[in-house]
Design a protein around this motif. Structure first.
Motif, PDB file in Angstrom:
ATOM      1  N   THR A   1      75.572 -53.461  -6.009  1.00 54.36           N
ATOM      2  CA  THR A   1      74.953 -52.248  -6.549  1.00 54.36           C
ATOM      3  C   THR A   1      73.558 -52.557  -7.083  1.00 54.36           C
TER       4      THR A   1
ATOM      5  N   GLU B   1      70.205 -52.492  -9.329  1.00 53.18           N
ATOM      6  CA  GLU B   1      69.964 -52.238 -10.744  1.00 53.18           C
ATOM      7  C   GLU B   1      68.893 -51.162 -10.860  1.00 53.18           C
TER       8      GLU B   1
ATOM      9  N   ASN C   1      67.583 -47.455 -13.201  1.00 51.06           N
ATOM     10  CA  ASN C   1      67.661 -46.689 -14.437  1.00 51.06           C
ATOM     11  C   ASN C   1      68.438 -45.407 -14.144  1.00 51.06           C
ATOM     12  N   ARG C   2      69.668 -45.360 -14.566  1.00 50.47           N
ATOM     13  CA  ARG C   2      70.548 -44.237 -14.210  1.00 50.47           C
ATOM     14  C   ARG C   2      70.209 -42.954 -14.973  1.00 50.47           C
TER      15      ARG C   2
ATOM     16  N   THR D   1      78.434 -55.392  -9.252  1.00 46.37           N
ATOM     17  CA  THR D   1      77.120 -55.605  -9.844  1.00 46.37           C
ATOM     18  C   THR D   1      76.616 -56.981  -9.413  1.00 46.37           C
TER      19      THR D   1
ATOM     20  N   ASP E   1      75.688 -59.374 -11.316  1.00 48.56           N
ATOM     21  CA  ASP E   1      76.317 -60.396 -12.163  1.00 48.56           C
ATOM     22  C   ASP E   1      77.735 -60.705 -11.694  1.00 48.56           C
TER      23      ASP E   1
END
Length: 261
Positions: free
Chosen positions: A63, A65, A67-68, A91, A93
């Protein structure tokens, strides 16, 4: 396919092991849809990376990264989801963590030797129990060309002092017996041994390979047959009461020993 496996009516080890707590718990597990936890999601990705790394690119997406809270971020995320329908999403990570765990397993001498000898992975087995006539199933992580069955486990502590206890506390020995028996009955010839590749979830992502002794597997098989008997009785009589009789409580040995001092 995973959907077909879940839809098959056969009982699996995940249900049977709950008879250790009681029939009511086993009944709840088989009726309730399994809710995927973060630990389960990580385990799924690690399994794929360790056992079937060639499928990772096809089945997994990272996914982005964004700004949602912004319109642009929401649009990018919506586009990503639309382009990756049917794929597992993680993600960056989460992906990095699983990748480090898989790399640690593939770099470990004993684990690497087993994985390099892998004949097939993530194989479903179905059979009918010839004692109680129960439909059964299992999904095996892998089997080597040397007929050794493999099981990949993620854990907090892979050290012998901790994981050796976890094998019996978490019923990994009964899982081994169930898988080895099911594979032999449905496919034949049965696997000759069972190994667990335990991978720690945090740095340094330590790895230990555990070989279950024949005594451990035999003990597991004895327990599995008791659970299967309990399952047969509960299903036949539609009686899913965990402990129908009164339970007499005796003082524990440690307390008696203390009183004698």
């Amino acid at each position: 396919m995973e959907e077909e496996y879940r839809a098959h009516p056969g009982v699996n080890h995940s249900t049977l092991k709950y008879f250790a707590r009681g029939a009511a718990h086993a009944n709840l597990v088989q009726k309730k849809k399994v809710k995927e936890t973060d630990a389960m999601r990580l385990g799924t990705l690690v399994h794929l990376m360790v056992l079937e790394p060639h499928l990772v690119e096809e089945q997994v997406a990272v996914t982005p990264e964004v700004n949602r809270r912004t319109k642009a971020g929401k649009e990018e995320l919506a586009k990503f989801r639309d382009q990756n329908k049917g794929r597992m999403t993680y993600t960056a990570d989460e992906y990095a963590q699983a990748e480090a765990m898989a790399e640690s397993a593939r770099s470990h001498p004993a684990a690497k030797a087993l994985l390099d000898d892998l004949a097939y992975a993530e194989v479903e087995r179905y059979w009918r129990d010839d004692v109680f006539g129960i439909e059964c199933k299992c999904k095996i992580d892998g089997v080597t060309t040397g007929r050794r069955m493999l099981d990949v486990k993620t854990t907090i502590d892979a050290s012998p002092s901790a994981f050796s206890r976890a094998i019996f506390n978490n019923y990994y020995h009964t899982q081994a017996a169930w898988y080895m028996f099911g594979n032999g009955v449905s496919q034949g010839p049965p696997a000759e041994s069972y190994s667990i590749i335990a991978i720690e979830k945090t740095e340094p992502f330590d790895v230990v390979v555990y070989d279950l002794s024949k005594q451990s597997v035999d003990l597991g098989m004895k327990q599995v047959m008791e659970w299967l008997r309990d399952y047969h009785y509960a299903k036949k009589n539609d009686t899913w009461v965990s402990h129908p009789k009164e339970v007499l409580v005796e003082p524990p040995q440690w307390l008696l020993s203390k009183e004698q001092l």
